[in-house]
Write a protein that holds these residues in place. Structure first.
Motif, mmCIF file in Angstrom:
data_model
loop_
_atom_site.group_PDB
_atom_site.id
_atom_site.type_symbol
_atom_site.label_atom_id
_atom_site.label_comp_id
_atom_site.label_asym_id
_atom_site.label_seq_id
_atom_site.Cartn_x
_atom_site.Cartn_y
_atom_site.Cartn_z
ATOM 1 N N SER A 1 91.597 58.639 53.994
ATOM 2 C CA SER A 1 92.479 57.535 53.592
ATOM 3 C C SER A 1 91.674 56.367 53.031
ATOM 4 C CB SER A 1 93.309 57.050 54.787
ATOM 5 O OG SER A 1 94.285 58.009 55.118
ATOM 6 N N ALA A 2 90.547 56.058 53.662
ATOM 7 C CA ALA A 2 89.683 54.982 53.160
ATOM 8 C C ALA A 2 89.137 55.336 51.779
ATOM 9 C CB ALA A 2 88.546 54.719 54.143
ATOM 10 N N LEU A 3 88.772 56.599 51.590
ATOM 11 C CA LEU A 3 88.281 57.061 50.293
ATOM 12 C C LEU A 3 89.361 56.909 49.226
ATOM 13 C CD1 LEU A 3 85.913 58.509 48.804
ATOM 14 C CD2 LEU A 3 87.061 60.665 49.397
ATOM 15 N N GLN A 4 90.595 57.271 49.560
ATOM 16 C CA GLN A 4 91.701 57.126 48.612
ATOM 17 C C GLN A 4 91.931 55.658 48.265
ATOM 18 O OE1 GLN A 4 94.610 59.279 50.900
ATOM 19 N NE2 GLN A 4 94.188 61.199 49.846
ATOM 20 N N LEU A 5 91.806 54.783 49.246
ATOM 21 C CA LEU A 5 91.981 53.346 49.014
ATOM 22 C C LEU A 5 90.933 52.810 48.042
ATOM 23 C CD1 LEU A 5 93.313 50.575 49.776
ATOM 24 C CD2 LEU A 5 91.553 50.421 51.545
ATOM 25 N N VAL A 6 89.658 53.100 48.291
ATOM 26 C CA VAL A 6 88.617 52.567 47.408
ATOM 27 C C VAL A 6 88.690 53.204 46.020
ATOM 28 C CG1 VAL A 6 87.110 51.896 49.314
ATOM 29 C CG2 VAL A 6 86.783 54.112 48.232
ATOM 30 N N SER B 1 89.323 51.264 42.498
ATOM 31 C CA SER B 1 88.357 51.471 41.409
ATOM 32 C C SER B 1 88.975 52.210 40.223
ATOM 33 C CB SER B 1 87.150 52.259 41.925
ATOM 34 O OG SER B 1 86.496 51.564 42.948
ATOM 35 N N LYS B 2 90.263 52.553 40.364
ATOM 36 C CA LYS B 2 90.987 53.280 39.318
ATOM 37 C C LYS B 2 90.314 54.621 38.989
ATOM 38 C CE LYS B 2 93.041 49.202 37.107
ATOM 39 N NZ LYS B 2 93.415 48.526 38.243
ATOM 40 N N VAL B 3 89.925 55.349 40.052
ATOM 41 C CA VAL B 3 89.312 56.659 39.900
ATOM 42 C C VAL B 3 90.260 57.702 40.493
ATOM 43 C CG1 VAL B 3 87.343 58.116 40.508
ATOM 44 C CG2 VAL B 3 86.987 55.674 40.063
ATOM 45 N N ASP B 4 90.525 58.746 39.736
ATOM 46 C CA ASP B 4 91.398 59.825 40.200
ATOM 47 C C ASP B 4 90.583 60.776 41.080
ATOM 48 O OD1 ASP B 4 93.239 61.854 40.573
ATOM 49 O OD2 ASP B 4 93.290 62.459 38.459
ATOM 50 N N ILE B 5 90.981 60.888 42.340
ATOM 51 C CA ILE B 5 90.270 61.799 43.254
ATOM 52 C C ILE B 5 91.196 62.929 43.730
ATOM 53 C CG2 ILE B 5 88.590 60.052 43.939
ATOM 54 C CD1 ILE B 5 90.134 59.887 46.645
ATOM 55 N N ILE C 1 84.790 65.625 45.995
ATOM 56 C CA ILE C 1 85.655 64.996 44.989
ATOM 57 C C ILE C 1 85.454 65.743 43.675
ATOM 58 C CG2 ILE C 1 86.363 62.865 43.862
ATOM 59 C CD1 ILE C 1 84.883 61.296 46.039
ATOM 60 N N PRO C 2 86.355 66.680 43.377
ATOM 61 C CA PRO C 2 86.214 67.450 42.135
ATOM 62 C C PRO C 2 86.334 66.544 40.908
ATOM 63 C CG PRO C 2 87.917 68.392 43.565
ATOM 64 C CD PRO C 2 87.507 67.076 44.155
ATOM 65 N N ASP C 3 85.618 66.903 39.867
ATOM 66 C CA ASP C 3 85.738 66.247 38.554
ATOM 67 C C ASP C 3 85.311 64.784 38.550
ATOM 68 O OD1 ASP C 3 86.775 68.691 37.544
ATOM 69 O OD2 ASP C 3 88.786 68.120 38.223
ATOM 70 N N VAL C 4 84.542 64.357 39.544
ATOM 71 C CA VAL C 4 83.973 63.012 39.553
ATOM 72 C C VAL C 4 82.457 63.180 39.627
ATOM 73 C CG1 VAL C 4 83.765 60.854 40.882
ATOM 74 C CG2 VAL C 4 85.993 61.940 40.624
ATOM 75 N N GLU D 1 77.072 60.818 41.413
ATOM 76 C CA GLU D 1 76.655 59.438 41.726
ATOM 77 C C GLU D 1 77.871 58.544 41.983
ATOM 78 O OE1 GLU D 1 74.525 55.856 39.361
ATOM 79 O OE2 GLU D 1 73.402 57.758 39.413
ATOM 80 N N GLN D 2 78.901 58.679 41.183
ATOM 81 C CA GLN D 2 80.129 57.901 41.373
ATOM 82 C C GLN D 2 80.832 58.321 42.659
ATOM 83 O OE1 GLN D 2 83.147 58.390 38.334
ATOM 84 N NE2 GLN D 2 84.000 56.357 38.753
ATOM 85 N N ALA D 3 80.843 59.611 42.941
ATOM 86 C CA ALA D 3 81.458 60.098 44.177
ATOM 87 C C ALA D 3 80.729 59.535 45.397
ATOM 88 C CB ALA D 3 81.444 61.623 44.203
ATOM 89 N N GLN D 4 79.392 59.480 45.332
ATOM 90 C CA GLN D 4 78.626 58.924 46.453
ATOM 91 C C GLN D 4 78.920 57.436 46.622
ATOM 92 O OE1 GLN D 4 76.440 60.866 48.604
ATOM 93 N NE2 GLN D 4 76.952 59.048 49.800
ATOM 94 N N GLN D 5 79.067 56.712 45.523
ATOM 95 C CA GLN D 5 79.406 55.286 45.605
ATOM 96 C C GLN D 5 80.770 55.091 46.265
ATOM 97 O OE1 GLN D 5 79.073 54.087 41.496
ATOM 98 N NE2 GLN D 5 76.887 53.604 41.684
ATOM 99 N N LEU D 6 81.729 55.931 45.896
ATOM 100 C CA LEU D 6 83.053 55.854 46.515
ATOM 101 C C LEU D 6 82.970 56.171 48.005
ATOM 102 C CD1 LEU D 6 85.193 57.634 43.770
ATOM 103 C CD2 LEU D 6 85.298 55.202 44.398
#
Length: 138
Positions: A60-65, A69-73, A102-105, A108-113
């Motif tokens: 849930s926290a991952l979905q929030l951030v 950040s306007k990233v589709d996860i 996190i598919p299709d991300v 590095e961006q996935a780790q930041q999220l």
């Protein structure tokens, strides 16, 4: 902190070899010590319950951030691997590895999220400094 919700559960019987039930009855489970710890196994245990709660909360926290950040996860998942073992003080401690997919991300961006989610997640905030935690993007 202003409390928004309070969960309540009661353990009875033999502790790790007993039963736990939430106050609303939705959760009502037998407990058993895992075979790896010398028990009979065959029922859930506190570490599995903690892993289930932590993984759901972290997701849930991952979905929030990600939303902020306007990233589709879409299709993402979080697996919590909770270990238990003796600590240096004569008691027991926990370790947690959170495996984030996190598919299709880009990785590095996935780790930041995932790192941002770790700062937001109430479970992470509750155990930080007390439990060895690693957050890994798979």
């Amino acid at each position: 902190m202003k409390t928004l919700y309070t969960a309540e559960a009661t353990a009875t019987g033999g502790g790790r070899d007993g039963r736990t039930r939430s106050s609303d009855g939705v959760l009502d489970l037998d407990l058993a010590v895992p075979e790896e710890m010398g028990g009979q196994g065959g029922a859930t245990n506190p570490e599995q319950l903690f892993a289930a709660g932590y993984s759901a909360c972290f997701h849930s926290a991952l979905q929030l951030v990600a939303r902020k950040s306007k990233v589709d996860i879409t299709g993402s998942s979080v697996t919590a691997e909770v270990g238990i073992g003796p600590n240096d003080a004569g008691g027991y401690g926990l370790s947690v590895e959170l495996v984030v997919e996190i598919p299709d991300v880009p990785r590095e961006q996935a780790q930041q999220l995932a790192d941002s989610a770790d700062q937001v997640c109430p479970y992470s905030n509750a155990v930080r400094g007390n439990v060895d935690i690693s957050v890994r993007v798979a």
